[in-house]
Structure formats: structure tokens, C-alpha cells
Design an enzyme around this catalytic site. Sequence first.
Site, PDB file in Angstrom:
ATOM      1  N   ALA A   1       0.835  -1.201   0.000  1.00 62.58           N
ATOM      2  CA  ALA A   1       0.000   0.000   0.000  1.00 62.58           C
ATOM      3  C   ALA A   1       0.875   1.259   0.000  1.00 62.58           C
ATOM      4  O   ALA A   1       0.653   2.192  -0.781  1.00 62.58           O
ATOM      5  CB  ALA A   1      -0.928   0.004   1.218  1.00 62.58           C
TER       6      ALA A   1
ATOM      7  N   GLU B   1      10.171   3.571   6.990  1.00 63.01           N
ATOM      8  CA  GLU B   1       9.886   2.142   7.166  1.00 63.01           C
ATOM      9  C   GLU B   1      10.648   1.652   8.387  1.00 63.01           C
ATOM     10  O   GLU B   1      11.860   1.818   8.470  1.00 63.01           O
ATOM     11  CB  GLU B   1      10.303   1.377   5.901  1.00 63.01           C
ATOM     12  CG  GLU B   1      10.419  -0.127   6.041  1.00 63.01           C
ATOM     13  CD  GLU B   1       9.148  -0.809   6.557  1.00 63.01           C
ATOM     14  OE1 GLU B   1       8.065  -0.590   5.989  1.00 63.01           O
ATOM     15  OE2 GLU B   1       9.254  -1.567   7.557  1.00 63.01           O
TER      16      GLU B   1
ATOM     17  N   GLY C   1       1.278 -14.677  -1.123  1.00 66.60           N
ATOM     18  CA  GLY C   1       1.430 -15.454  -2.347  1.00 66.60           C
ATOM     19  C   GLY C   1       1.338 -14.587  -3.596  1.00 66.60           C
ATOM     20  O   GLY C   1       1.427 -15.097  -4.710  1.00 66.60           O
TER      21      GLY C   1
ATOM     22  N   ALA D   1       7.910   5.460  12.681  1.00 62.88           N
ATOM     23  CA  ALA D   1       7.019   6.589  12.958  1.00 62.88           C
ATOM     24  C   ALA D   1       6.382   6.361  14.319  1.00 62.88           C
ATOM     25  O   ALA D   1       5.913   5.257  14.617  1.00 62.88           O
ATOM     26  CB  ALA D   1       5.954   6.681  11.883  1.00 62.88           C
TER      27      ALA D   1
ATOM     28  N   ARG E   1     -12.066 -21.605   8.669  1.00 62.05           N
ATOM     29  CA  ARG E   1     -10.717 -21.448   9.208  1.00 62.05           C
ATOM     30  C   ARG E   1     -10.732 -21.221  10.725  1.00 62.05           C
ATOM     31  O   ARG E   1      -9.911 -21.771  11.447  1.00 62.05           O
ATOM     32  CB  ARG E   1     -10.043 -20.224   8.581  1.00 62.05           C
ATOM     33  CG  ARG E   1      -9.560 -20.445   7.178  1.00 62.05           C
ATOM     34  CD  ARG E   1      -8.987 -19.141   6.656  1.00 62.05           C
ATOM     35  NE  ARG E   1      -8.505 -19.303   5.295  1.00 62.05           N
ATOM     36  CZ  ARG E   1      -7.939 -18.330   4.591  1.00 62.05           C
ATOM     37  NH1 ARG E   1      -7.805 -17.123   5.122  1.00 62.05           N
ATOM     38  NH2 ARG E   1      -7.508 -18.536   3.366  1.00 62.05           N
TER      39      ARG E   1
ATOM     40  N   HIS F   1      -4.692 -12.197   9.425  1.00 63.97           N
ATOM     41  CA  HIS F   1      -5.019 -10.868   8.887  1.00 63.97           C
ATOM     42  C   HIS F   1      -5.925 -10.172   9.893  1.00 63.97           C
ATOM     43  O   HIS F   1      -6.807 -10.798  10.472  1.00 63.97           O
ATOM     44  CB  HIS F   1      -5.757 -11.030   7.554  1.00 63.97           C
ATOM     45  CG  HIS F   1      -6.018  -9.745   6.824  1.00 63.97           C
ATOM     46  ND1 HIS F   1      -5.205  -9.300   5.789  1.00 63.97           N
ATOM     47  CD2 HIS F   1      -6.977  -8.805   6.972  1.00 63.97           C
ATOM     48  CE1 HIS F   1      -5.671  -8.135   5.356  1.00 63.97           C
ATOM     49  NE2 HIS F   1      -6.745  -7.816   6.048  1.00 63.97           N
TER      50      HIS F   1
ATOM     51  N   GLU G   1      -3.828  -2.752   4.944  1.00 62.92           N
ATOM     52  CA  GLU G   1      -4.362  -3.543   6.063  1.00 62.92           C
ATOM     53  C   GLU G   1      -4.619  -2.689   7.303  1.00 62.92           C
ATOM     54  O   GLU G   1      -5.395  -3.073   8.184  1.00 62.92           O
ATOM     55  CB  GLU G   1      -3.404  -4.697   6.402  1.00 62.92           C
ATOM     56  CG  GLU G   1      -4.052  -5.756   7.287  1.00 62.92           C
ATOM     57  CD  GLU G   1      -3.135  -6.932   7.623  1.00 62.92           C
ATOM     58  OE1 GLU G   1      -2.135  -7.142   6.923  1.00 62.92           O
ATOM     59  OE2 GLU G   1      -3.461  -7.638   8.599  1.00 62.92           O
TER      60      GLU G   1
ATOM     61  N   ALA H   1      -6.637  -9.111  -0.258  1.00 66.43           N
ATOM     62  CA  ALA H   1      -5.746  -8.172   0.434  1.00 66.43           C
ATOM     63  C   ALA H   1      -4.932  -7.378  -0.587  1.00 66.43           C
ATOM     64  O   ALA H   1      -4.813  -6.153  -0.485  1.00 66.43           O
ATOM     65  CB  ALA H   1      -4.819  -8.912   1.386  1.00 66.43           C
TER      66      ALA H   1
HETATM   67  P1  ADP Z   1       0.017  -3.402   3.486  1.00 66.34           P
HETATM   68  O1  ADP Z   1      -0.314  -4.767   2.970  1.00 66.34           O
HETATM   69  O2  ADP Z   1      -1.156  -2.686   4.015  1.00 66.34           O
HETATM   70  O3  ADP Z   1       0.839  -2.616   2.533  1.00 66.34           O
HETATM   71  P2  ADP Z   1       2.316  -4.442   4.843  1.00 66.34           P
HETATM   72  O4  ADP Z   1       2.299  -5.309   6.031  1.00 66.34           O
HETATM   73  O5  ADP Z   1       2.665  -5.068   3.534  1.00 66.34           O
HETATM   74  O6  ADP Z   1       0.921  -3.677   4.774  1.00 66.34           O
HETATM   75  O7  ADP Z   1       3.342  -3.242   5.055  1.00 66.34           O
HETATM   76  C1  ADP Z   1       3.309  -2.403   6.168  1.00 66.34           C
HETATM   77  C2  ADP Z   1       4.714  -1.872   6.419  1.00 66.34           C
HETATM   78  O8  ADP Z   1       4.675  -0.841   7.405  1.00 66.34           O
HETATM   79  C3  ADP Z   1       5.670  -2.931   6.944  1.00 66.34           C
HETATM   80  O9  ADP Z   1       6.823  -2.972   6.150  1.00 66.34           O
HETATM   81  C4  ADP Z   1       5.965  -2.469   8.369  1.00 66.34           C
HETATM   82  O10 ADP Z   1       7.262  -2.796   8.805  1.00 66.34           O
HETATM   83  C5  ADP Z   1       5.795  -0.970   8.252  1.00 66.34           C
HETATM   84  N1  ADP Z   1       5.524  -0.292   9.531  1.00 66.34           N
HETATM   85  C6  ADP Z   1       4.700  -0.705  10.525  1.00 66.34           C
HETATM   86  N2  ADP Z   1       4.709   0.178  11.551  1.00 66.34           N
HETATM   87  C7  ADP Z   1       5.540   1.191  11.198  1.00 66.34           C
HETATM   88  C8  ADP Z   1       5.985   2.395  11.834  1.00 66.34           C
HETATM   89  N3  ADP Z   1       5.571   2.738  13.047  1.00 66.34           N
HETATM   90  N4  ADP Z   1       6.859   3.187  11.171  1.00 66.34           N
HETATM   91  C9  ADP Z   1       7.314   2.846   9.946  1.00 66.34           C
HETATM   92  N5  ADP Z   1       6.953   1.710   9.303  1.00 66.34           N
HETATM   93  C10 ADP Z   1       6.074   0.888   9.903  1.00 66.34           C
END
Ligand code: ADP
Length: 587
Positions: A149, A168, A181, A291, A416, A526, A555, A570
Site C-alpha cells: 500500500a 519504514e 502469495g 514513525a 478457518r 489478517h 491492512e 488483500a
Molecule cells: P500493506 O499490505 O497494508 O501494505 P504491509 O504489512 O505489507 O501492509 O506493510 C506495512 C509496512 O509498514 C511494513 O513494512 C511495516 O514494517 C511498516 N511499519 C509498521 N509500523 C511502522 C511504523 N511505526 N513506522 C514505519 N513503518 C512501519
Amino acid sequence: MKKLFTMFLILLLSISLIGCSNSAFNGYKDGSYTGTGDGLNGPVEVEVEVVNGEISNIVVVSQTETVGLGDVAIEKIVAKTIETNNTNIDSVSGATVSSTAIVTAIRDALTKAGGTKEHFDSEELVSLKTAALEDEYEYDVIVIGAGGAGLSAAIEAAKTGAKVAIVEKTSAAGGNTLVSGGGLNVAGSPQQEKNGVEDSVELFIEDTLKGGDYENDPVLVQVMAEHSLEAATWLQEEIGVIFMEDRLQQFGGHSVPRALISQGNKGDELINKLQAEAESLGVDIYFETTAEALNQIDGRVTSVVVVNNEKETVFHASKGVIIATGGFASNIEMRKEYNPVYDEKFLSTATPGSTGDGIMMAQEVGADLVDMSYIQVYPTCNPETGIISYVANSRFDGAILINQEGKRFVDEMGRRDDISNAIIDQTGGVAYLVWSSEIEEVGHMTDIHLVEYSQWENSDLIYKAESIEDAAAHYNISVEEMQATIDAYNASIADGVDEDYNRGGALRTIEEGPFYIQVVTASTHHTMGGIKINDQAQVLDTNGEVIPGLFAAGEVVGGVHGTNRLGGNAITDIIVFGRIAGQNVVK
Ligand code: ADP
């Protein structure tokens, strides 16, 4: 005279010893060398090339470390070793075993090139930490989270010329998107047309609503379904994602096959290409940068407070902030707060970054949350790591579940959550999935997912047995009980019905060896609940009003999937809403 001679001998010996220690390491000998180290899931094998006495290249020949964590550690350490010609590299936090394995493998190879223990011990420790951040940064858009996302949002915003940064918290892009997947549901795709599958946006909406027990936000479902084809085309044409040719999958709950599957059936095809596109558009990605809070001026979200290397930094966003931090399946306390059923008894299939940070940050600035108690569980996962097993899809071909006492306890083809909760209640919180050659020959799961099979075998979590007796004895299950259960099951399904649990789907006997027995447990998968948004991906407060400058996608958002997310929805959700957030934040 004799004494003199002895002294002369001692002197000679000392000189030769000094010479010896001096010549212990004089640079590596040029050539190509192989080496091995023990990883978390099996051996890590490398080939190291030495040119002019220095490491010029390292190829990882094979490794089966955790996707998105162990493999990232390996990549980083390899790059640092080549860059510094030094093998004493700091471990990557959260991936110590994989980090040690790769260093051991490299040193094993270099020993063959003349490297010595003394030399390796004398090398200075090289840190993997990046340079410290400044106190403040100015951007147009800040995206929190580099999953599917966040990357999609960043690309759309950067395309308009905006200055975009992603923060990140882990050391690599990907999140749960990476370990998925890579399947994405699309209504009306050319692949469906080619295969004569009739589908429509309306049918896709109906399936998704039904799958979520009609608790979904119908507006968001409509947006997702209406933009699904456009999202797939964008991924293919603008991002360069390759979908497997002629492969159209039908996940549970969908009326027709509508999932396109990314090349390799893995999320890395999506993430690698999205990340490359974001970087080529000039998006700055700050890794290991977490963050922690959002700042507002007169109600508008204007900056993000982050922490990197224990230092606090403020990222200003003149146009807006997009939260794309994923779900909270890895945060046990948060799971318990919203649904006490999913406590520490459950591991998680989610990556460690899925701790709900974005939900908490949004709540602090007044965002409304929806559907927080809806947490999806997956029944057949690794009891040590929580990771989902694809080999265990033998269940859909006829494998049965038994407990430590050798008895069946659930309809293996049920919902599930029913299966998962039943597994958690068994002795040890685990179950044994059992299948025979008759079943293996249908899906060839141990062959198709050979890497995973070997990982489980290395951890003694799957066993190929010659007989039922052998299978039972291997995991200390009562041989008599297990044999009686299987005999009764075989006899029962001979009439086409499973008398005990009325199991749906394929009914196949468990008679012919070899047999497979796999230890499985249920993991949280999820989280359907999260931040409330409107169809423009703007975050809404508890009065239903837009919080200016704040967007959310993926998500971290609640409402799209209702009580239960269908397979393949998703990725459609995160790409569609990620793009919408990125397009709107710059408006
Ligand atoms: P989506 O499927 O919604 O894109 P993902 O799980 O694939 O969600 O990606 C979410 C990302 O956000 C992960 O790489 C996670 O490490 C990152 N993340 C989660 N919390 C924080 C935060 N507080 N600051 C920066 N990155 C974060």
C-alpha cells in the site's frame, strides 16, 4: 657444546615460528571458493570470488531463511562484506541466526583461500547502521510503511512531481505483502476472458460482502472491485509486474476463478518492482525509521515524528501524510485488547512489523476505528515460527487432522476459525496433519513446495513414514489409537460420507504408504479492523469528519473485508487504496 647446539635449535625454531605467524595471512588467494553455514531453516551456501587478494563477489548459492527477514539480513551482510573486504559484520537485529550463518559460510569459503581464524578474529566490527538522520526534513508527502500500500501510494504521489519520503521501521521494504502469495483478485480480466470465465464487478462485490458476513463497508468494497482491473493493468504496464501466464486461481468464497498470481507465486515480484519504480521516481526510503506520532496544526496533520538509531526526527509533510503500516496480527497485547480469544496461545503468520502502530497513531489524532475485533486465523502453520504452510494444502486433497491422542477432532474442511480454535484446544496446542500416497499423488504438495518441505523436515515438524505405526511412534502418538482412527475413517468414507465430522470436499483413503505426518498449529493471519476511511482514502474522525492532511490505505484500514477477508482480496485492496491515497494527497 651440547648446550650451545640446543640453544641454536631453539633459536631456529623460534625464528621459523615467527616466520610462520607472519605468513599466517597475506591476503586471500585469487579464485572461487564455496562455503556453508547453518541457518535457521537449513544450510546457507555461498560462492566467494577473490580477485587481487580481495573479495570481489559473493553469490548466495542456496538458502532457505525466513522471507523478508533472514534473506534480507543475508543480502545486507553480503553487500557490506564485498564493500569492506571484511567478514566481521554486525548481526541484523531480529535475524541473528541467519546473520551468523552467512558470515560462517563466507569465512568457510575464505578459509580455503588462505583466511585464518586469527585473521578473522582480528577484523574490526563493521556496523550496518546507516548514517544518523538530521533533526528535521521537509517533504510534500510522508508515507508511513513500505509495504504494497505504501509503495503504491508513494509512486502515485511522486508521479505528479511531489517530493515524497517513505519511513519504514524494518530494514527492508515488503511487510506482509512480501510474504504473501502475490495473488490479486480482478473482475473482468483478459485472463478470465481467455479462459471463458464470466465475471462482473457486481459478482465480485457480492462475494466479498458475503465472505465478510455483510459487515463490510459497501462503499469501500465497491471502490475495490471497480478499480481492480485498473490496478492489475497499472501493475503490469507501469510497474512491470509479471503475472503467471494462464494461471487463474479461485480462492475460497469466490464464485469464479478471478485471482491473478504474480510470477513465482510470491509477493517479492510485487515489492521488488514497486520499490524499484518508487526509487526511480525519486522517492526517498528511510529504513529502520519508526514513525511514532503525528503532529497537527489547527487540526491538520502536518508532520510525523520518527525514531532512527534512538534519535528523534521530524518529517514535515506540506501536503499530507499517508498511513500504510499494515495490520496488528503480531501485537499480542493489541489482539487481546480487541479480541481476547487471540491471546499468546496464537503465533502469527504476519511479519514482525505488523504491530498496529498506524492504528494507534491515528487514534491519537481522533481517527475512528472500525471492526477491530475481527481477526482472521489460519489453521495450518508452523508451531515454531507461526508461518503458514503451503505443503499443508494437502488438507484440500484429503489429509486429516488428528491430535496427540491419535483422534480426529474437527471437520478438516470447515471454517478457518473453527478449525483453528479446535487445534489450539488440543494437547500442546498442536495437531497432526496426516496423509497418504493416494492424497500426495493428487496435489504433489511435498514436491511443489520442496523448499518449505525441507525446512519443516530439518525442524522435525514433518515426517515421511513407511507405516502408520512409524508415523505415530515418531511423534509419540498412541499407535493403536491412530490406527483405529484411520481404519474407522477409511471404512466410513467408503460409503462416500464422513460419519464423524461430515467433512466436505475430497474424501480419500489413507491406506497406501509412504505416509506424511506434519505438526501444525493455528496462527493469526489478517486483521480486518482498523482506521475508518472514506472512498478517497481520507481518514475520518469519530464524528465522520475528514481529518485534514491524513490518509490511510492497506491492512491498517478497517471495513473493506467485514468479519473475514477472502483470499486474494488483500492485494487488490492495498494496491487500489494505496493508489487512491497517493493520488488524493497531492490534490
Ligand atoms: P500493506 O499490505 O497494508 O501494505 P504491509 O504489512 O505489507 O501492509 O506493510 C506495512 C509496512 O509498514 C511494513 O513494512 C511495516 O514494517 C511498516 N511499519 C509498521 N509500523 C511502522 C511504523 N511505526 N513506522 C514505519 N513503518 C512501519
